[in-house]
Scaffold this active site. Structure first.
Site: not given
Length: 770
Positions: A675, A718
């Site tokens: 990611s 996140k």
């Protein structure tokens, strides 16, 4: 009795036994008063008075609970056994009559009059001695349980009292009869009573021999088990005491239990087998245990479900804050069960980091639906037999923990929790995960077979719930049988509410404090959460709350105060220096520094990517303890930059004379995952073109060689990390739009969210355009 003598001796009460003068016996003691009496005896002449209790069940006998005639003994040996027991070897010396008792501090003492047998020289006494010796010899021949040495030894004795005591000690079975003999002080009367017992026992022994003789004629020599059974029945017939065996009680229980057809046949067969085995033999005990297991299972027993949805919501909300997905799924289950009464139990799997309340929410679910709760921890289970049991042919075999849990629940429809299902392992003892396949398959578990029971047992009505920290380590066939419900880490706001509503009240109660004794503002609670814990769940937060309560208890007692308010200064005094700090956000745009986002087991984190170009030969250096997947992401990003060098305003051969170093700070912490692809690409472009990157922007997304941005996982964690760090603009893959629904609205309102499909959209947003 000539010259009666008086003594004071410590008393040791006996249960169901006694010692005659002239005999040696050992026994164990454990009661504190008995041990104290023994210790007192050992400090003196090592003499004790043994008195038998009138009732064996008395734990702390009083003087009126003891017989008044006992035996003075010499203590020959004392041995400490494992535990707190003591074994004592004593030799009976003489009879004694209690005159009075005295209660000492921790034992009983008695004043006794010694009773020595009178000397008998009459012809009657000599005749009585000879009669007793002849009767004993006749009894020894009939019973075949007395050695010839003892018969010959008795011939050497001449005193009636000694002979009577020796015979009473060896022939009488009941302690009440022995006490009666001990209480008889006249030696001739005592010997006369013993002779009567010898005549009775000899006649009984002869009857036994006749019974045995008749039975031997009716059975074959190799039918030992049948012979023993017939012998017992013949004895009962002779005594007129026909009794029913255990198998009759089992048959009655079997008729009253709603077994399935196969279980009933198996139970019937085992009861028939047990009826042909001698009681007390190992085989008999194996059969008895097996039948007990079958009949003790909760056949047909079910608890009635409470299908009140409002009540279930109230209980779940009361016990846990958040966990909305879990609660909603349980409400859905109750709603469907209310409409379709015979629905099979669901098989749910709660997956989430440690400490978020997976196990405790299952207990709340059991309470909400009014079902019994059974928990089985699978952490470290390696043996398949733990699940399915051992064959009953093995010594010490027993059912597996599934059947054991169902018996413990006493219900066919409990809530059954398999905790830590991802922690199972396999080795030479089998694969327990494979054994779980039948249990967790709604199409098969209506006839689950345990290796020990060997009969089908219906598990279809059980509500199976499993928990795991990671779905990656759960075997695929097992994962396919379960409905996965993600239990994410808590947001800061959720932790605040949990601390306020649950943890602080609980810790105050556990530390003996009334509500309101320790108070603190929400700002201080946030400081606790941010500065002293870094976790996905709330276990460390609970321990921190407990520490505050302990410190507060000391403060209240030392200052004689009734309550304490925890402010910033006192929080520092109670907990010490802040353990976790977050780097402040850069205010100015920087070249080659990009804010990325990462998921960890304790929640989300911001992740800076630093990139600098250097004169060189086109080498790419990666540091910061990166995993293989992240290294590959960096190489893919660098390849994209090389392929689009013209569009970016770079020389086509820039890579031949430039080295690039990429570093991710906190180098001691391992990092991996795809990611950070768009983050590294942005860092490369910024470092090579000299364009600055906005520091109020954070991003996450995987990138392909063509520059497409792919979705990632852990968006909620996140996003929360970006929220804590003060990020204003968040760049996410467009395909992750659906995941925004899980994020609290107060967090989303804080951001400008840019959803991207191509890397160029990322560069246009993050780079400061000249």
């Amino acid at each position: 009795m000539a010259n009666p003598k008086t003594m004071e001796l410590p008393v040791l009460p006996l249960r169901g036994m006694l010692v005659f003068p002239g005999t040696v016996l050992h026994f164990d003691i454990a009661r504190p008063r008995s041990i104290a009496a023994l210790e007192q005896c050992m400090t003196g002449k090592q003499k004790l008075l043994l008195l038998t209790q009138k009732r064996e069940e008395d734990e702390e006998p009083k003087p009126e609970d003891l017989y008044m005639v006992g035996t003075v003994v010499n203590v020959r040996q004392v041995m400490n056994l494992p535990g707190e027991n003591i074994r004592v070897l004593v030799e009976g010396e003489v009879r004694a009559l209690v005159q009075n008792f005295q209660e000492k501090e921790n034992y009983l003492q008695a004043t006794v009059q010694i009773s020595k047998d009178r000397i008998v020289r009459s012809n009657e006494g000599k005749a009585m001695v000879r009669t007793a010796q002849d009767l004993f010899e006749e009894y020894a021949k009939s019973s075949q349980r007395i050695s010839q040495d003892m018969v010959e030894g008795l011939r050497t004795l001449e005193k009636p009292g000694e002979i009577a005591d020796l015979l009473a000690a060896h022939i009488l079975q009941k302690w009440q009869e022995k006490q009666e003999m001990l209480s008889e002080l006249d030696p001739l009367k005592r010997l006369e009573k013993v002779c009567g017992v010898l005549v009775r026992e000899t006649d009984l022994a002869d009857t036994e021999k006749e019974i045995q003789s008749r039975i031997r004629k009716s059975v074959e020599r190799n039918q030992k088990d049948y012979y023993l059974r017939e012998q017992l029945r013949a004895i009962q017939n002779e005594l007129g005491e026909e009794e029913e065996g255990d198998e009759h009680g089992y048959r009655k229980r079997m008729e009253e239990t709603p077994l399935n057809e196969e279980a009933r046949a198996k139970c019937e067969k085992e009861i028939d087998r047990m009826s042909r085995i001698a009681p007390g033999s190992p085989e008999y005990i194996v059969s008895e245990t097996y039948i007990d297991w079958i009949l003790d299972m909760p056949w047909g027993k079910e608890t009635e479900d409470n299908l009140d949805l409002a009540r279930a919501r109230e209980i779940l909300d009361r016990e846990h804050y958040g966990l909305d997905k879990v609660k909603e799924r349980i409400i859905e289950y109750l709603a469907v069960l209310r409409m379709k009464k015979n629905m099979k139990g669901p098989i749910l799997c709660f997956v989430g980091p440690p400490g978020v309340g997976k196990t405790s929410i299952v207990k709340a679910i059991a309470e909400a639906v009014d079902r019994k709760f059974v928990r089985m921890s699978l952490g470290g289970v390696r043996d398949e037999a733990e699940i399915r049991g051992h064959r009953k042919t093995y010594i010490g075999s027993m059912p597996g923990r599934i059947i054991t849990g169902m018996k413990q629940a006493g219900s066919m429809n409990p809530v059954f929790l398999f905790d830590e299902i991802d922690k199972m392992a396999s080795d030479f003892r089998g694969d327990p995960a494979s054994a779980m396949l039948e249990v967790l398959d709604a199409e098969q578990n209506n006839a689950f077979r345990d290796h020990y029971m060997e009969i089908p047992f219906d598990l279809s009505k059980v509500m199976f719930i499993t928990t795991a920290n990671s779905r990656e380590t759960i075997p695929e066939p097992l994962l396919d049988r379960m409905e996965i419900i993600e239990v994410p880490s808590y947001t800061e706001e959720e932790k605040l509410q949990i601390l306020k509503r649950h943890l602080m009240p609980k810790q105050l109660a556990e530390h003996g404090m009334a509500p309101g004794t320790v108070t603190m503002d929400e700002e201080i609670m946030r400081s606790m959460i941010e500065g002293y814990t870094r976790e996905a769940g709330v276990r460390t937060l609970e321990r921190t709350a407990a520490k505050i309560c302990r410190k507060a208890a000391v403060y209240l007692l030392e200052n004689e105060a009734e309550s304490v308010h925890v402010d910033a200064e006192r929080l520092h005094a109670f907990l010490g220096a802040v353990r976790y700090t977050r780097e402040p956000l850069e205010q100015e745009a920087r070249v080659g520094i990009v804010n990325g986002l990462a998921w960890t087991s304790v929640g989300g984190e911001t992740l800076e990517v630093e990139c600098i170009p250097m004169p060189g030969k086109g080498n790419l250096k990666l540091t910061g303890q990166l995993g293989d997947v992240m290294k590959e992401s960096a190489e893919a990003a660098f390849s994209w930059v090389r392929a689009h060098s013209g569009e970016l305003g770079l020389e086509e051969d820039f890579y031949t004379k430039t080295d690039i170093h990429v570093h991710l700070p906190e180098g001691a912490v391992p990092k991996d995952g795809p990611s950070a692809g768009i983050t590294m690409t942005t860092a490369f472009v910024s470092a090579l073109t000299g364009k600055k990157v906005r520091q109020d922007v954070a991003m996450t997304g995987e990138m392909t060689l063509r520059g497409r941005v792919l979705p990632i996982g852990g968006l909620k964690e996140k996003t929360l990390a970006a929220y804590r760090a003060g990020i204003r603009i968040l760049i996410i893959p467009k395909e992750n739009h659906k995941d925004l629904e899980e994020i609290p609205s107060y967090v989303l309102e804080h951001f400008e969210i840019i959803e991207v499909e191509e890397i160029q959209q990322v560069l246009d947003t993050a780079l400061v355009q000249a």
